[in-house]
Enzyme design. Structure first.
Site, PDB file in Angstrom:
ATOM      1  N   LYS A   1      -8.587  49.048  52.729  1.00 12.11           N
ATOM      2  CA  LYS A   1      -7.446  49.422  51.885  1.00 12.11           C
ATOM      3  C   LYS A   1      -6.230  49.453  52.779  1.00 12.11           C
ATOM      4  CE  LYS A   1      -7.032  50.432  47.523  1.00 12.11           C
ATOM      5  NZ  LYS A   1      -7.923  49.996  46.443  1.00 12.11           N
TER       6      LYS A   1
HETATM    7  P1  NAD Z   1      -0.284  50.149  38.588  1.00 16.01           P
HETATM    8  O1  NAD Z   1       0.706  50.422  39.643  1.00 16.01           O
HETATM    9  O2  NAD Z   1      -0.290  48.815  37.917  1.00 16.01           O
HETATM   10  O3  NAD Z   1      -0.133  51.254  37.425  1.00 16.01           O
HETATM   11  C1  NAD Z   1      -0.240  52.622  37.660  1.00 16.01           C
HETATM   12  C2  NAD Z   1       0.099  53.353  36.368  1.00 16.01           C
HETATM   13  O4  NAD Z   1      -0.151  54.744  36.533  1.00 16.01           O
HETATM   14  C3  NAD Z   1       1.570  53.229  35.984  1.00 16.01           C
HETATM   15  O5  NAD Z   1       1.681  53.143  34.576  1.00 16.01           O
HETATM   16  C4  NAD Z   1       2.156  54.537  36.475  1.00 16.01           C
HETATM   17  O6  NAD Z   1       3.363  54.916  35.792  1.00 16.01           O
HETATM   18  C5  NAD Z   1       1.018  55.476  36.154  1.00 16.01           C
HETATM   19  N1  NAD Z   1       1.037  56.736  36.876  1.00 16.01           N
HETATM   20  C6  NAD Z   1       1.348  56.984  38.171  1.00 16.01           C
HETATM   21  N2  NAD Z   1       1.248  58.297  38.420  1.00 16.01           N
HETATM   22  C7  NAD Z   1       0.845  58.879  37.271  1.00 16.01           C
HETATM   23  C8  NAD Z   1       0.545  60.211  36.894  1.00 16.01           C
HETATM   24  N3  NAD Z   1       0.650  61.209  37.762  1.00 16.01           N
HETATM   25  N4  NAD Z   1       0.162  60.445  35.610  1.00 16.01           N
HETATM   26  C9  NAD Z   1       0.051  59.443  34.713  1.00 16.01           C
HETATM   27  N5  NAD Z   1       0.316  58.156  35.014  1.00 16.01           N
HETATM   28  C10 NAD Z   1       0.709  57.890  36.270  1.00 16.01           C
HETATM   29  O7  NAD Z   1      -1.717  50.478  39.209  1.00 16.01           O
HETATM   30  P2  NAD Z   1      -3.128  49.921  38.778  1.00 16.01           P
HETATM   31  O8  NAD Z   1      -3.381  48.678  39.534  1.00 16.01           O
HETATM   32  O9  NAD Z   1      -3.253  49.924  37.303  1.00 16.01           O
HETATM   33  O10 NAD Z   1      -4.087  51.027  39.415  1.00 16.01           O
HETATM   34  C11 NAD Z   1      -4.383  52.248  38.713  1.00 16.01           C
HETATM   35  C12 NAD Z   1      -5.633  52.870  39.340  1.00 16.01           C
HETATM   36  O11 NAD Z   1      -6.721  51.940  39.248  1.00 16.01           O
HETATM   37  C13 NAD Z   1      -5.511  53.212  40.832  1.00 16.01           C
HETATM   38  O12 NAD Z   1      -6.306  54.345  41.099  1.00 16.01           O
HETATM   39  C14 NAD Z   1      -6.136  51.997  41.513  1.00 16.01           C
HETATM   40  O13 NAD Z   1      -6.613  52.292  42.803  1.00 16.01           O
HETATM   41  C15 NAD Z   1      -7.267  51.708  40.547  1.00 16.01           C
HETATM   42  N6  NAD Z   1      -7.777  50.339  40.604  1.00 16.01           N
HETATM   43  C16 NAD Z   1      -6.970  49.261  40.404  1.00 16.01           C
HETATM   44  C17 NAD Z   1      -7.516  47.985  40.449  1.00 16.01           C
HETATM   45  C18 NAD Z   1      -6.698  46.756  40.153  1.00 16.01           C
HETATM   46  O14 NAD Z   1      -7.276  45.671  40.074  1.00 16.01           O
HETATM   47  N7  NAD Z   1      -5.391  46.852  39.965  1.00 16.01           N
HETATM   48  C19 NAD Z   1      -8.884  47.804  40.716  1.00 16.01           C
HETATM   49  C20 NAD Z   1      -9.694  48.932  40.908  1.00 16.01           C
HETATM   50  C21 NAD Z   1      -9.126  50.195  40.840  1.00 16.01           C
END
Ligand code: NAD
Length: 420
Positions: free
Chosen positions: A107
């Site tokens: 990461k």
């Molecule tokens: P992203 O940046 O696209 O979106 C994050 C979202 O969460 C946004 O809408 C943001 O406004 C919101 N957010 C941030 N803080 C918040 C809070 N305190 N309360 C409510 N909403 C909040 O990120 P993503 O890629 O969708 O990732 C989200 C989660 O999924 C993370 O934990 C990431 O590690 C995990 N994840 C992502 C992927 C991927 O392929 N993108 C894969 C596995 C896991």
């Protein structure tokens, strides 16, 4: 005191120790399984639009090299620390091993708020980060991908910076890049799609009718928005709550998720979206629903709200949304709340990233149907294994999922020796 000293890293270690005790792992093997192989910290000076020079801190953690190169996302978030990066890398290791991918976990990221940077500043910062990482990453060493705060465009800048340095195009250095430069069809949707596939499997097991069910989704970014859209449009589940970093909205009559998506495309967030009552974001998590999908940040289900959750299925789209203290409460509520643990639930992203890497290495182009079909097969296999182990050994789904992952890494380490 280690360089990883941080609440999220401590949480990942606590989870690991539960598994190490359960698997009876020898004390000589525990630390080398838990601590990252490498950690890199870099300083990133960038010319800002106002003429000043601002210095940012960047990190990359490579957890182990036992099964192949490391693989993991890149997070741009203000509070990012070395410890949080290390925790996320460790979770990636167990996730990749559970899905049987030939990777160790990694990461990385930058402590910054991308929302406050101009497009030019974001590009300069992204390129500088990759420039500093060039000696430590590579298609056979460590492959980057997107995570919170990064997207396809950032991956394109990473790939371009690395390729310029090599003198030829190296698309396999990152995944989650645009399809026009070697990204794979179906990567952007893969994590959310995987979450929904597993929710459908759980509903099937629990004999729940999606047409009569409701869901709440926290986070409306890549994972949350795709999951919410797919739940609403593919399964027919009514979405009664959505949120992002700016607002939490609840509407028992249902929210038009397509309209919410269009709103976010235009305005950047849900702040001014007017379908539903604005409620306390913490309260949203304990509102009645059949499916709760935390898809934003870590540690939102804690000892304070775990007993109050009213969902039948908790599908962990985010990494580390449930604290170990909350896990103890949920373990007692095993017949009320069916947990789909993060390393299983959100594995769709890394599985399709693996497909993207394989296509890049071999100059193959797969169709979206091929990608999605292969994704669901791997998820199906992992889901079946986790449920079987949990039932046979009377353990939680998280313990089952993590123990399968940890066991695979341990087995590989024991046949290879101390180096990787
Ligand atoms: P992203 O940046 O696209 O979106 C994050 C979202 O969460 C946004 O809408 C943001 O406004 C919101 N957010 C941030 N803080 C918040 C809070 N305190 N309360 C409510 N909403 C909040 O990120 P993503 O890629 O969708 O990732 C989200 C989660 O999924 C993370 O934990 C990431 O590690 C995990 N994840 C992502 C992927 C991927 O392929 N993108 C894969 C596995 C896991």
């Amino acid at each position: 005191m280690s360089i990883y000293d941080d609440d999220v890293f401590r949480m990942a270690c606590t989870q690991f120790k539960v598994i190490a005790d359960y698997l009876n792992i020898d004390k000589n093997d525990r630390d080398r399984l838990m601590y990252p192989k490498r950690a890199i910290a870099v300083t990133l000076p960038v010319h800002m639009d106002d003429g000043s020079t601002k210095t940012f801190q960047g990190y990359r953690v490579q957890h182990h090299l036992t099964l192949g190169p490391t693989k993991g996302g890149t997070r741009f978030a203000p509070s990012l620390s070395m410890g949080e990066t290390a925790a996320l890398a460790m979770w990636m290791s167990w996730k990749c091993a559970l899905a049987n991918l030939p990777y160790g976990g990694a990461k990385g990221g930058i402590a910054c708020d991308p929302a406050t940077l101009s497009h030019r500043e974001l590009e300069a910062l992204s390129r500088r980060y990759m420039q500093e990482m060039i000696p430590f990453v590579g298609p056979h060493t460590d492959i980057m991908g997107p995570d919170m705060g990064t997207n396809e465009e950032v991956m394109a800048w990473f790939m371009d910076t690395y390729s310029v340095y090599q003198g030829y195009s190296v698309s396999e250095i990152v995944t989650g890049k645009p399809v026009s430069i070697g990204g794979t069809e179906g990567r952007r949707e893969s994590t959310g799609r995987g979450v929904v596939y597993l929710i459908e499997r759980a509903m099937d097991m629990l004999k729940m009718d999606p047409a009569k069910c409701t869901a709440i989704v926290q986070g409306f970014g890549n994972v949350g928005s795709v999951a919410a859209l797919s739940l609403a449009l593919k399964t027919g589940i009514k979405i009664v709550g959505i949120s992002d970093a700016t607002v939490a909205l609840y509407n028992p009559k249902g929210i038009d998720v397509k309209a919410a998506e269009q709103h976010v495309i235009k305005k950047g967030n849900l702040k001014a979206f007017d379908q539903g009552d604005r409620i306390d974001p913490n309260e949203m998590l304990v509102m009645p629903c059949d499916v709760l999908v935390p898809a934003a940040v870590d540690r939102v289900i804690t000892e304070k709200n775990a007993a109050q959750l009213k969902c039948r299925i908790l599908a962990e789209g985010a990494n580390g949304p449930t604290s170990p203290e909350a896990d103890l409460i949920l373990e007692k509520r095993w017949d009320e709340v069916f947990v789909i643990p993060d390393i299983l639930c959100n594995a769709g992203g890394v599985i399709v990233s693996y497909f993207e890497w394989v296509q890049g290495l071999q100059s193959f182009l797969w169709s979206e149907m091929e990608v999605t079909d292969k994704l669901f097969r791997i998820l199906e296999h992992s889901f079946t294994q986790v449920i079987r182990r949990a039932k046979e050994n009377k353990i939680s789904h998280r313990t089952a999922a993590m123990s399968i992952g940890v066991e695979r890494v341990l087995k590989a380490k024991s046949v290879r020796g101390l180096f990787p």
